[in-house]
Design a protein around this motif. Structure first.
Motif, PDB file in Angstrom:
ATOM      1  N   ALA A  85       0.810  -1.220   0.000  1.00 59.29           N
ATOM      2  CA  ALA A  85       0.000   0.000   0.000  1.00 59.29           C
ATOM      3  C   ALA A  85       0.838   1.264   0.000  1.00 59.29           C
ATOM      4  N   ALA A  86       0.216   2.317  -0.495  1.00 61.16           N
ATOM      5  CA  ALA A  86       0.813   3.653  -0.442  1.00 61.16           C
ATOM      6  C   ALA A  86      -0.295   4.691  -0.317  1.00 61.16           C
ATOM      7  N   ASP A  87      -0.002   5.753   0.413  1.00 61.16           N
ATOM      8  CA  ASP A  87      -0.882   6.916   0.501  1.00 61.16           C
ATOM      9  C   ASP A  87      -0.215   8.006  -0.316  1.00 61.16           C
ATOM     10  N   ILE A  88      -0.940   8.540  -1.305  1.00 61.81           N
ATOM     11  CA  ILE A  88      -0.320   9.446  -2.272  1.00 61.81           C
ATOM     12  C   ILE A  88      -1.142  10.706  -2.523  1.00 61.81           C
ATOM     13  N   TRP A  89      -0.498  11.690  -3.114  1.00 62.19           N
ATOM     14  CA  TRP A  89      -1.178  12.847  -3.686  1.00 62.19           C
ATOM     15  C   TRP A  89      -0.369  13.273  -4.902  1.00 62.19           C
ATOM     16  N   VAL A  90      -1.055  13.897  -5.849  1.00 68.17           N
ATOM     17  CA  VAL A  90      -0.435  14.322  -7.099  1.00 68.17           C
ATOM     18  C   VAL A  90      -0.567  15.835  -7.215  1.00 68.17           C
ATOM     19  N   GLU A  91       0.559  16.490  -7.440  1.00 70.16           N
ATOM     20  CA  GLU A  91       0.562  17.957  -7.541  1.00 70.16           C
ATOM     21  C   GLU A  91      -0.415  18.440  -8.601  1.00 70.16           C
ATOM     22  N   GLY A  92      -1.230  19.423  -8.213  1.00 73.36           N
ATOM     23  CA  GLY A  92      -2.154  20.045  -9.149  1.00 73.36           C
ATOM     24  C   GLY A  92      -3.415  19.257  -9.424  1.00 73.36           C
ATOM     25  N   HIS A  93      -3.629  18.159  -8.688  1.00 67.69           N
ATOM     26  CA  HIS A  93      -4.807  17.312  -8.920  1.00 67.69           C
ATOM     27  C   HIS A  93      -5.467  16.976  -7.596  1.00 67.69           C
ATOM     28  N   THR A  94      -6.772  16.912  -7.612  1.00 66.91           N
ATOM     29  CA  THR A  94      -7.524  16.633  -6.394  1.00 66.91           C
ATOM     30  C   THR A  94      -7.475  15.141  -6.069  1.00 66.91           C
ATOM     31  N   PRO A  95      -7.679  14.808  -4.804  1.00 67.62           N
ATOM     32  CA  PRO A  95      -7.795  13.396  -4.466  1.00 67.62           C
ATOM     33  C   PRO A  95      -8.891  12.693  -5.275  1.00 67.62           C
ATOM     34  N   ALA A  96      -9.973  13.402  -5.561  1.00 70.29           N
ATOM     35  CA  ALA A  96     -11.063  12.793  -6.340  1.00 70.29           C
ATOM     36  C   ALA A  96     -10.595  12.418  -7.745  1.00 70.29           C
ATOM     37  N   GLY A 113      -8.888   4.126  -1.151  1.00 73.71           N
ATOM     38  CA  GLY A 113      -9.574   4.979  -0.204  1.00 73.71           C
ATOM     39  C   GLY A 113      -9.292   6.434  -0.496  1.00 73.71           C
ATOM     40  N   ILE A 114     -10.291   7.261  -0.309  1.00 71.17           N
ATOM     41  CA  ILE A 114     -10.126   8.693  -0.530  1.00 71.17           C
ATOM     42  C   ILE A 114     -10.241   9.427   0.794  1.00 71.17           C
ATOM     43  N   TYR A 115      -9.309  10.338   1.005  1.00 72.77           N
ATOM     44  CA  TYR A 115      -9.270  11.192   2.188  1.00 72.77           C
ATOM     45  C   TYR A 115      -9.323  12.634   1.703  1.00 72.77           C
ATOM     46  N   ASN A 116      -9.350  13.582   2.606  1.00 71.54           N
ATOM     47  CA  ASN A 116      -9.430  14.992   2.212  1.00 71.54           C
ATOM     48  C   ASN A 116      -8.226  15.452   1.401  1.00 71.54           C
ATOM     49  N   THR A 117      -7.049  14.922   1.716  1.00 69.37           N
ATOM     50  CA  THR A 117      -5.835  15.424   1.075  1.00 69.37           C
ATOM     51  C   THR A 117      -5.014  14.376   0.334  1.00 69.37           C
ATOM     52  N   PHE A 118      -5.416  13.120   0.386  1.00 75.58           N
ATOM     53  CA  PHE A 118      -4.644  12.074  -0.273  1.00 75.58           C
ATOM     54  C   PHE A 118      -5.518  10.879  -0.625  1.00 75.58           C
ATOM     55  N   VAL A 119      -4.907   9.930  -1.342  1.00 77.13           N
ATOM     56  CA  VAL A 119      -5.578   8.694  -1.741  1.00 77.13           C
ATOM     57  C   VAL A 119      -4.751   7.512  -1.249  1.00 77.13           C
ATOM     58  N   HIS A 120      -5.414   6.525  -0.684  1.00 77.37           N
ATOM     59  CA  HIS A 120      -4.789   5.259  -0.298  1.00 77.37           C
ATOM     60  C   HIS A 120      -4.985   4.284  -1.449  1.00 77.37           C
ATOM     61  N   ILE A 121      -3.910   3.622  -1.854  1.00 72.17           N
ATOM     62  CA  ILE A 121      -3.976   2.599  -2.902  1.00 72.17           C
ATOM     63  C   ILE A 121      -3.275   1.356  -2.391  1.00 72.17           C
ATOM     64  N   ASP A 122      -3.913   0.204  -2.543  1.00 67.79           N
ATOM     65  CA  ASP A 122      -3.217  -1.045  -2.234  1.00 67.79           C
ATOM     66  C   ASP A 122      -3.567  -2.116  -3.257  1.00 67.79           C
TER      67      ASP A 122
END
Length: 134
Positions: A85-96, A113-122
């Motif tokens: 698993a990893a919890d990530i965010w991408v510059e300039g793009h929303t978690p959605a 999983g989606i959170y307010n500031t990041f996405v969990h992927i496993d």
């Protein structure tokens, strides 16, 4: 079934796991030496990075069991502890936006999983989707 490999944080920190991801980016936040990580997960993260054409940041990748226990609201059965698993965010793009693209990539398997500031992927075998936005 899982393609988890182990790397040495001390001697392989700058080793490229993909064109845009190095070992130190997925290493545990406690500074532990071994780094367990699934190549399938790395491939998905690389795909996301290329798709969005923007830097991908990994908040959390592999976690030792003891470090995971210190993370607020983490599951004792966390996929992070298996290198899946990893919890990530991408510059300039929303978690959605990231969540929607990752959902296409994972299809009928994996955790997302989606959170307010990041996405969990496993890359677990079964399919799991969750929304923790407030």
């Amino acid at each position: 079934m899982y393609d988890v490999k182990v790397y040495d944080r001390n001697t392989e920190a700058n080793r490229q796991l993909s064109p845009h991801i190095q070992v130190h980016e997925v290493a545990c936040g406690d500074g532990s030496r071994p780094v367990f990580i699934s190549q399938t997960l790395i491939d998905i993260l690389e795909n996301i990075r290329v798709h969005f054409g923007a830097p991908l940041h990994i908040n959390s990748g592999y976690r030792t069991v003891s470090y995971n226990a210190s993370v607020k609201d983490s599951s004792p059965k966390s996929q992070h502890c298996s290198g899946l698993a990893a919890d990530i965010w991408v510059e300039g793009h929303t978690p959605a936006e990231v969540y929607a693209y990752a959902d296409q990539l994972l299809g009928n398997h994996g955790g997302l999983g989606i959170y307010n500031t990041f996405v969990h992927i496993d890359v677990r075998a079964d399919k799991s989707r969750f929304d923790y936005r407030t």
